[in-house]
Scaffold this motif. Sequence first.
Motif, PDB file in Angstrom:
ATOM      1  N   MET A   1       4.863  57.511 -92.960  1.00  0.00           N
ATOM      2  CA  MET A   1       3.628  57.376 -93.716  1.00  0.00           C
ATOM      3  C   MET A   1       3.498  55.975 -94.307  1.00  0.00           C
ATOM      4  N   THR A   2       4.620  55.361 -94.615  1.00  0.00           N
ATOM      5  CA  THR A   2       4.562  54.082 -95.321  1.00  0.00           C
ATOM      6  C   THR A   2       4.557  52.881 -94.386  1.00  0.00           C
ATOM      7  N   GLN A   3       4.876  53.048 -93.103  1.00  0.00           N
ATOM      8  CA  GLN A   3       4.946  51.913 -92.181  1.00  0.00           C
ATOM      9  C   GLN A   3       3.579  51.498 -91.639  1.00  0.00           C
ATOM     10  N   GLY A   4       2.640  52.426 -91.578  1.00  0.00           N
ATOM     11  CA  GLY A   4       1.300  52.101 -91.128  1.00  0.00           C
ATOM     12  C   GLY A   4       1.196  51.799 -89.640  1.00  0.00           C
ATOM     13  N   ARG A   5       2.151  52.255 -88.842  1.00  0.00           N
ATOM     14  CA  ARG A   5       2.138  51.975 -87.410  1.00  0.00           C
ATOM     15  C   ARG A   5       1.396  53.030 -86.600  1.00  0.00           C
ATOM     16  N   ARG A   6       1.222  54.189 -87.196  1.00  0.00           N
ATOM     17  CA  ARG A   6       0.552  55.280 -86.495  1.00  0.00           C
ATOM     18  C   ARG A   6      -0.484  55.906 -87.410  1.00  0.00           C
ATOM     19  N   GLU A   7      -1.421  56.580 -86.786  1.00  0.00           N
ATOM     20  CA  GLU A   7      -2.391  57.342 -87.569  1.00  0.00           C
ATOM     21  C   GLU A   7      -1.713  58.637 -88.008  1.00  0.00           C
ATOM     22  N   VAL A   8      -1.850  58.974 -89.288  1.00  0.00           N
ATOM     23  CA  VAL A   8      -1.228  60.183 -89.832  1.00  0.00           C
ATOM     24  C   VAL A   8      -2.327  61.194 -90.107  1.00  0.00           C
ATOM     25  N   TYR A   9      -2.138  62.418 -89.613  1.00  0.00           N
ATOM     26  CA  TYR A   9      -3.151  63.451 -89.733  1.00  0.00           C
ATOM     27  C   TYR A   9      -2.870  64.466 -90.833  1.00  0.00           C
ATOM     28  N   GLY A  10      -1.614  64.608 -91.236  1.00  0.00           N
ATOM     29  CA  GLY A  10      -1.317  65.569 -92.285  1.00  0.00           C
ATOM     30  C   GLY A  10       0.163  65.854 -92.437  1.00  0.00           C
ATOM     31  N   LEU A  11       0.514  66.393 -93.600  1.00  0.00           N
ATOM     32  CA  LEU A  11       1.884  66.775 -93.922  1.00  0.00           C
ATOM     33  C   LEU A  11       1.924  68.286 -94.093  1.00  0.00           C
ATOM     34  N   TYR A  12       2.852  68.928 -93.406  1.00  0.00           N
ATOM     35  CA  TYR A  12       3.025  70.372 -93.487  1.00  0.00           C
ATOM     36  C   TYR A  12       4.443  70.640 -93.962  1.00  0.00           C
ATOM     37  N   TYR A  13       4.581  71.517 -94.942  1.00  0.00           N
ATOM     38  CA  TYR A  13       5.916  71.835 -95.424  1.00  0.00           C
ATOM     39  C   TYR A  13       6.055  73.340 -95.581  1.00  0.00           C
ATOM     40  N   GLN A  14       7.285  73.786 -95.438  1.00  0.00           N
ATOM     41  CA  GLN A  14       7.567  75.208 -95.543  1.00  0.00           C
ATOM     42  C   GLN A  14       7.782  75.566 -96.990  1.00  0.00           C
ATOM     43  N   GLY A  15       6.875  76.355 -97.529  1.00  0.00           N
ATOM     44  CA  GLY A  15       7.009  76.804 -98.912  1.00  0.00           C
ATOM     45  C   GLY A  15       8.244  77.691 -99.059  1.00  0.00           C
ATOM     46  N   GLY A  16       8.995  77.484-100.122  1.00  0.00           N
ATOM     47  CA  GLY A  16      10.190  78.290-100.371  1.00  0.00           C
ATOM     48  C   GLY A  16      11.309  78.035 -99.380  1.00  0.00           C
ATOM     49  N   PHE A  17      11.336  76.864 -98.770  1.00  0.00           N
ATOM     50  CA  PHE A  17      12.347  76.539 -97.740  1.00  0.00           C
ATOM     51  C   PHE A  17      13.763  76.746 -98.254  1.00  0.00           C
ATOM     52  N   MET A  18      14.042  76.326 -99.471  1.00  0.00           N
ATOM     53  CA  MET A  18      15.379  76.463-100.036  1.00  0.00           C
ATOM     54  C   MET A  18      15.372  77.380-101.257  1.00  0.00           C
ATOM     55  N   GLY A  19      14.513  78.369-101.221  1.00  0.00           N
ATOM     56  CA  GLY A  19      14.419  79.285-102.347  1.00  0.00           C
ATOM     57  C   GLY A  19      13.875  78.584-103.571  1.00  0.00           C
ATOM     58  N   ASP A  20      14.561  78.757-104.698  1.00  0.00           N
ATOM     59  CA  ASP A  20      14.110  78.156-105.952  1.00  0.00           C
ATOM     60  C   ASP A  20      14.731  76.791-106.214  1.00  0.00           C
ATOM     61  N   GLU A  21      15.573  76.307-105.287  1.00  0.00           N
ATOM     62  CA  GLU A  21      16.209  74.999-105.507  1.00  0.00           C
ATOM     63  C   GLU A  21      15.166  73.895-105.535  1.00  0.00           C
ATOM     64  N   PRO A  22      15.280  72.961-106.469  1.00  0.00           N
ATOM     65  CA  PRO A  22      14.340  71.836-106.494  1.00  0.00           C
ATOM     66  C   PRO A  22      14.562  70.930-105.276  1.00  0.00           C
ATOM     67  N   ARG A  23      13.488  70.384-104.765  1.00  0.00           N
ATOM     68  CA  ARG A  23      13.564  69.477-103.618  1.00  0.00           C
ATOM     69  C   ARG A  23      12.830  68.186-103.974  1.00  0.00           C
ATOM     70  N   PRO A  24      13.495  67.271-104.685  1.00  0.00           N
ATOM     71  CA  PRO A  24      12.821  66.037-105.103  1.00  0.00           C
ATOM     72  C   PRO A  24      12.332  65.196-103.921  1.00  0.00           C
ATOM     73  N   GLU A  25      13.044  65.248-102.800  1.00  0.00           N
ATOM     74  CA  GLU A  25      12.607  64.486-101.623  1.00  0.00           C
ATOM     75  C   GLU A  25      11.265  65.004-101.114  1.00  0.00           C
ATOM     76  N   MET A  26      11.115  66.330-101.117  1.00  0.00           N
ATOM     77  CA  MET A  26       9.858  66.926-100.674  1.00  0.00           C
ATOM     78  C   MET A  26       8.734  66.571-101.637  1.00  0.00           C
ATOM     79  N   ASP A  27       9.020  66.624-102.933  1.00  0.00           N
ATOM     80  CA  ASP A  27       8.016  66.255-103.934  1.00  0.00           C
ATOM     81  C   ASP A  27       7.557  64.817-103.714  1.00  0.00           C
ATOM     82  N   GLU A  28       8.497  63.924-103.385  1.00  0.00           N
ATOM     83  CA  GLU A  28       8.158  62.513-103.131  1.00  0.00           C
ATOM     84  C   GLU A  28       7.280  62.380-101.895  1.00  0.00           C
TER      85      GLU A  28
END
Length: 174
Positions: A1-28
């Motif tokens: 997303m930050t390199q700007g070399r390709r067109e980006v259409y969207g971000l999809y993430y799996q809700g509850g992937f790791m249960g209730d564990e915080p995922r700071p990388e995903m938040d970023e």
Amino acid sequence: MTQGRREVYGLYYQGGFMGDEPRPEMDELIKIAQSQLLPVKSVSRSDMDNAVYGANHQGVLLKVSSMEAARVRNLGPLANGRYTLDLVAGEVEVEPRRKFPLLVCLDGIQDERNLGSIIRSAMFFGADGILMSGKGACRPSPVVSKTSSGAMECLNVYRVTEAPKVLAKARENG
């Protein structure tokens, strides 16, 4: 997303992937996508698995345009800390990452994971780009990008049809 070399259409993430564990990388990732006004959507595990045909996705997908390697005809001389690439689509001036440019030339790499690993290693060792040649050689793909740990998105990847000619010209140009 930050390199700007390709067109980006969207971000999809799996809700509850790791249960209730915080995922700071995903938040970023979500913050970056939202700052670029990209669609962000939480999807089910089955939708995520179907989107990648059962491959490992680690709970996140970025939908982007495909990447085509630009075709190189010749490498120009190094002058004033820059060199030129004579591409089929036109000429481009490149500033190397170090005093002398380092381009890694690959011939006939057919396995996508091998190509991704080579690109990742080339980036780590300070290469300015990759020159790929050979009939039947694989092309940049999602598998190559994932195996390269994102290095394919940062490193210039080019295709050459006559590698010996291009390398001889590069040698001649210094």
